[in-house]
Enzyme design. Structure first.
Site, PDB file in Angstrom:
ATOM      1  N   LEU A  45       0.847  -1.185   0.000  1.00  0.00           N
ATOM      2  CA  LEU A  45       0.000   0.000   0.000  1.00  0.00           C
ATOM      3  C   LEU A  45       0.885   1.238   0.000  1.00  0.00           C
ATOM      4  O   LEU A  45       1.881   1.284   0.724  1.00  0.00           O
ATOM      5  CB  LEU A  45      -0.900   0.046   1.247  1.00  0.00           C
ATOM      6  CG  LEU A  45      -2.249  -0.670   1.153  1.00  0.00           C
ATOM      7  CD1 LEU A  45      -2.063  -2.162   1.046  1.00  0.00           C
ATOM      8  CD2 LEU A  45      -3.098  -0.317   2.338  1.00  0.00           C
ATOM      9  N   ASP A  46       0.531   2.218  -0.809  1.00  0.00           N
ATOM     10  CA  ASP A  46       1.264   3.475  -0.746  1.00  0.00           C
ATOM     11  C   ASP A  46       0.641   4.344   0.350  1.00  0.00           C
ATOM     12  O   ASP A  46      -0.367   3.975   0.950  1.00  0.00           O
ATOM     13  CB  ASP A  46       1.290   4.179  -2.100  1.00  0.00           C
ATOM     14  CG  ASP A  46      -0.090   4.571  -2.615  1.00  0.00           C
ATOM     15  OD1 ASP A  46      -1.052   4.682  -1.824  1.00  0.00           O
ATOM     16  OD2 ASP A  46      -0.214   4.789  -3.836  1.00  0.00           O
ATOM     17  N   SER A  47       1.250   5.478   0.623  1.00  0.00           N
ATOM     18  CA  SER A  47       0.795   6.310   1.746  1.00  0.00           C
ATOM     19  C   SER A  47      -0.638   6.789   1.557  1.00  0.00           C
ATOM     20  O   SER A  47      -1.395   6.871   2.527  1.00  0.00           O
ATOM     21  CB  SER A  47       1.735   7.491   1.959  1.00  0.00           C
ATOM     22  OG  SER A  47       1.818   8.271   0.787  1.00  0.00           O
ATOM     23  N   ALA A  49      -3.080   5.179   0.006  1.00  0.00           N
ATOM     24  CA  ALA A  49      -3.956   4.040   0.287  1.00  0.00           C
ATOM     25  C   ALA A  49      -4.071   3.808   1.793  1.00  0.00           C
ATOM     26  O   ALA A  49      -5.161   3.501   2.289  1.00  0.00           O
ATOM     27  CB  ALA A  49      -3.444   2.786  -0.413  1.00  0.00           C
TER      28      ALA A  49
END
Length: 90
Positions: A45-47, A49
């Site tokens: 997950l990116d920040s 998300a």
């Protein structure tokens, strides 16, 4: 899966809610969202998300997750612990 056996019923319910949110927001299959998994390293997950997941979980549980606390949450278990502790009456 042995980590699930140590979880309280409440945490298992929260994990179910959280895993559904992660699946909806990031497309990660719910069964891969386990307590020992890192949001960024294991679940990719990116920040943004992670913020979306936190916001959705806040809507589901009513527990506010301040940005400074969210920055310290690394794993699914960290998230569950924070929500459970924050939801307890003072």
């Amino acid at each position: 899966m042995k980590g699930l056996q140590k979880m309280s019923t409440k945490q298992q319910e929260m994990l179910s809610t959280l895993s559904g949110i992660v699946e909806r927001v990031a497309g990660v299959p719910a069964e891969k969202v386990l307590p020992d998994k890192s949001f960024t390293d294991d679940l990719a997950l990116d920040s943004l998300a992670v913020v979306e997941v936190a916001f959705s979980m806040q809507e589901e549980t009513g527990v506010e997750i301040p940005e400074e606390d969210l920055a310290r949450i690394r794993t699914v278990q960290d998230f569950l612990d924070f929500v459970e502790l924050s939801a307890e009456p003072n």
